[in-house]
Design a protein around this motif. Structure first.
Motif, PDB file in Angstrom:
ATOM      1  N   SER A  10       0.822  -1.217   0.000  1.00 59.76           N
ATOM      2  CA  SER A  10       0.000   0.000   0.000  1.00 59.76           C
ATOM      3  C   SER A  10       0.856   1.267   0.000  1.00 59.76           C
ATOM      4  O   SER A  10       2.015   1.251   0.425  1.00 59.76           O
ATOM      5  CB  SER A  10      -0.924   0.015   1.224  1.00 59.76           C
ATOM      6  OG  SER A  10      -0.183   0.277   2.405  1.00 59.76           O
ATOM      7  N   VAL A  11       0.239   2.338  -0.454  1.00 59.66           N
ATOM      8  CA  VAL A  11       0.924   3.641  -0.458  1.00 59.66           C
ATOM      9  C   VAL A  11       1.302   4.014   0.972  1.00 59.66           C
ATOM     10  O   VAL A  11       2.420   4.474   1.223  1.00 59.66           O
ATOM     11  CB  VAL A  11       0.031   4.728  -1.095  1.00 59.66           C
ATOM     12  CG1 VAL A  11       0.647   6.107  -0.937  1.00 59.66           C
ATOM     13  CG2 VAL A  11      -0.228   4.419  -2.562  1.00 59.66           C
ATOM     14  N   GLU A  12       0.396   3.804   1.915  1.00 51.75           N
ATOM     15  CA  GLU A  12       0.679   4.171   3.303  1.00 51.75           C
ATOM     16  C   GLU A  12       1.853   3.367   3.864  1.00 51.75           C
ATOM     17  O   GLU A  12       2.742   3.926   4.509  1.00 51.75           O
ATOM     18  CB  GLU A  12      -0.567   3.975   4.182  1.00 51.75           C
ATOM     19  CG  GLU A  12      -0.393   4.480   5.588  1.00 51.75           C
ATOM     20  CD  GLU A  12       0.057   5.933   5.688  1.00 51.75           C
ATOM     21  OE1 GLU A  12       0.927   6.218   6.540  1.00 51.75           O
ATOM     22  OE2 GLU A  12      -0.427   6.790   4.925  1.00 51.75           O
ATOM     23  N   ASP A  13       1.882   2.068   3.598  1.00 51.10           N
ATOM     24  CA  ASP A  13       2.996   1.255   4.072  1.00 51.10           C
ATOM     25  C   ASP A  13       4.302   1.667   3.401  1.00 51.10           C
ATOM     26  O   ASP A  13       5.353   1.747   4.045  1.00 51.10           O
ATOM     27  CB  ASP A  13       2.734  -0.237   3.826  1.00 51.10           C
ATOM     28  CG  ASP A  13       1.821  -0.849   4.877  1.00 51.10           C
ATOM     29  OD1 ASP A  13       1.580  -0.216   5.921  1.00 51.10           O
ATOM     30  OD2 ASP A  13       1.342  -1.974   4.635  1.00 51.10           O
ATOM     31  N   GLY A  19      11.482   6.795   4.079  1.00 45.25           N
ATOM     32  CA  GLY A  19      12.615   7.578   4.590  1.00 45.25           C
ATOM     33  C   GLY A  19      13.800   6.715   4.990  1.00 45.25           C
ATOM     34  O   GLY A  19      14.907   6.868   4.454  1.00 45.25           O
ATOM     35  N   PRO A  20      13.584   5.782   5.917  1.00 43.19           N
ATOM     36  CA  PRO A  20      14.710   4.939   6.321  1.00 43.19           C
ATOM     37  C   PRO A  20      15.253   4.087   5.178  1.00 43.19           C
ATOM     38  O   PRO A  20      16.463   3.868   5.083  1.00 43.19           O
ATOM     39  CB  PRO A  20      14.137   4.053   7.427  1.00 43.19           C
ATOM     40  CG  PRO A  20      12.799   4.588   7.779  1.00 43.19           C
ATOM     41  CD  PRO A  20      12.397   5.545   6.714  1.00 43.19           C
ATOM     42  N   LEU A  21      14.370   3.605   4.317  1.00 40.68           N
ATOM     43  CA  LEU A  21      14.809   2.786   3.187  1.00 40.68           C
ATOM     44  C   LEU A  21      15.719   3.579   2.258  1.00 40.68           C
ATOM     45  O   LEU A  21      16.831   3.143   1.935  1.00 40.68           O
ATOM     46  CB  LEU A  21      13.607   2.253   2.408  1.00 40.68           C
ATOM     47  CG  LEU A  21      13.916   1.558   1.081  1.00 40.68           C
ATOM     48  CD1 LEU A  21      14.793   0.331   1.287  1.00 40.68           C
ATOM     49  CD2 LEU A  21      12.629   1.198   0.357  1.00 40.68           C
ATOM     50  N   ILE A  22      15.288   4.755   1.862  1.00 43.35           N
ATOM     51  CA  ILE A  22      16.076   5.564   0.925  1.00 43.35           C
ATOM     52  C   ILE A  22      17.395   5.997   1.556  1.00 43.35           C
ATOM     53  O   ILE A  22      18.436   5.997   0.896  1.00 43.35           O
ATOM     54  CB  ILE A  22      15.277   6.783   0.417  1.00 43.35           C
ATOM     55  CG1 ILE A  22      14.061   6.317  -0.398  1.00 43.35           C
ATOM     56  CG2 ILE A  22      16.149   7.724  -0.395  1.00 43.35           C
ATOM     57  CD1 ILE A  22      14.375   5.426  -1.581  1.00 43.35           C
ATOM     58  N   VAL A  81      10.694  -3.886   3.659  1.00 46.88           N
ATOM     59  CA  VAL A  81       9.352  -4.350   3.296  1.00 46.88           C
ATOM     60  C   VAL A  81       8.866  -5.391   4.305  1.00 46.88           C
ATOM     61  O   VAL A  81       7.722  -5.341   4.767  1.00 46.88           O
ATOM     62  CB  VAL A  81       9.327  -4.907   1.850  1.00 46.88           C
ATOM     63  CG1 VAL A  81       8.003  -5.601   1.554  1.00 46.88           C
ATOM     64  CG2 VAL A  81       9.570  -3.781   0.837  1.00 46.88           C
ATOM     65  N   GLN A  82       9.727  -6.303   4.696  1.00 44.76           N
ATOM     66  CA  GLN A  82       9.312  -7.325   5.657  1.00 44.76           C
ATOM     67  C   GLN A  82       9.052  -6.747   7.041  1.00 44.76           C
ATOM     68  O   GLN A  82       8.303  -7.332   7.825  1.00 44.76           O
ATOM     69  CB  GLN A  82      10.325  -8.468   5.698  1.00 44.76           C
ATOM     70  CG  GLN A  82      10.250  -9.307   4.428  1.00 44.76           C
ATOM     71  CD  GLN A  82      11.177 -10.498   4.422  1.00 44.76           C
ATOM     72  OE1 GLN A  82      12.227 -10.503   5.062  1.00 44.76           O
ATOM     73  NE2 GLN A  82      10.795 -11.511   3.668  1.00 44.76           N
ATOM     74  N   SER A  83       9.613  -5.581   7.347  1.00 43.44           N
ATOM     75  CA  SER A  83       9.322  -4.929   8.630  1.00 43.44           C
ATOM     76  C   SER A  83       7.854  -4.505   8.721  1.00 43.44           C
ATOM     77  O   SER A  83       7.352  -4.222   9.802  1.00 43.44           O
ATOM     78  CB  SER A  83      10.233  -3.712   8.842  1.00 43.44           C
ATOM     79  OG  SER A  83       9.798  -2.610   8.056  1.00 43.44           O
ATOM     80  N   LEU A  84       7.175  -4.494   7.570  1.00 47.67           N
ATOM     81  CA  LEU A  84       5.746  -4.165   7.529  1.00 47.67           C
ATOM     82  C   LEU A  84       4.876  -5.382   7.833  1.00 47.67           C
ATOM     83  O   LEU A  84       3.659  -5.295   7.825  1.00 47.67           O
ATOM     84  CB  LEU A  84       5.374  -3.619   6.141  1.00 47.67           C
ATOM     85  CG  LEU A  84       6.070  -2.341   5.703  1.00 47.67           C
ATOM     86  CD1 LEU A  84       5.830  -2.086   4.224  1.00 47.67           C
ATOM     87  CD2 LEU A  84       5.583  -1.167   6.552  1.00 47.67           C
ATOM     88  N   GLY A  85       5.505  -6.537   8.044  1.00 44.67           N
ATOM     89  CA  GLY A  85       4.761  -7.760   8.286  1.00 44.67           C
ATOM     90  C   GLY A  85       4.544  -8.584   7.028  1.00 44.67           C
ATOM     91  O   GLY A  85       3.819  -9.565   7.042  1.00 44.67           O
TER      92      GLY A  85
END
Length: 109
Positions: A10-13, A19-22, A81-85
């Motif tokens: 999702s856009v929200e996820d 920020g941290p990813l980039i 991405v996996q930190s989002l579950g």
């Protein structure tokens, strides 16, 4: 450049990890955060005539930086991405040749 095209998240996820990813990817690539473009694609997946959830997939378009950097880059994307579950996801790279890439009509190299 690099450009990350995100599907199935999702856009929200995507916004939450952006920020941290980039920042981590910029460190890996040894460039500024302003070199990255992150796009969240709205897709519809179908299976046997039914709408189904899109599989989490990140496509990275970039200039090749070697296997070590590519491996670290993919690991960082996967971690965030996996930190989002998200349990399962995939990352794929599309490599541009600098002599075939143009900025404002002028070759990059």
């Amino acid at each position: 450049m690099p450009q990350l095209l995100v599907r199935g998240i999702s856009v929200e996820d995507t916004r939450r990890i952006s920020g941290p990813l980039i920042r981590e990817l910029a460190e890996i690539c040894q460039c500024g955060t302003d070199n990255f473009m992150l796009e969240c694609l709205n897709t519809v997946s179908l299976f046997e005539g039914e709408e189904v959830a899109s599989f989490p997939f990140v496509e990275v378009a970039w200039f090749e930086r070697g296997k070590e950097i590519r491996d670290r880059f993919a690991a960082a994307v996967t971690k965030h991405v996996q930190s989002l579950g998200v349990a399962d996801m995939e990352v794929a790279f599309i490599t541009y040749d600098e002599d075939k890439y143009y900025i404002n009509g002028k070759p990059c190299k």
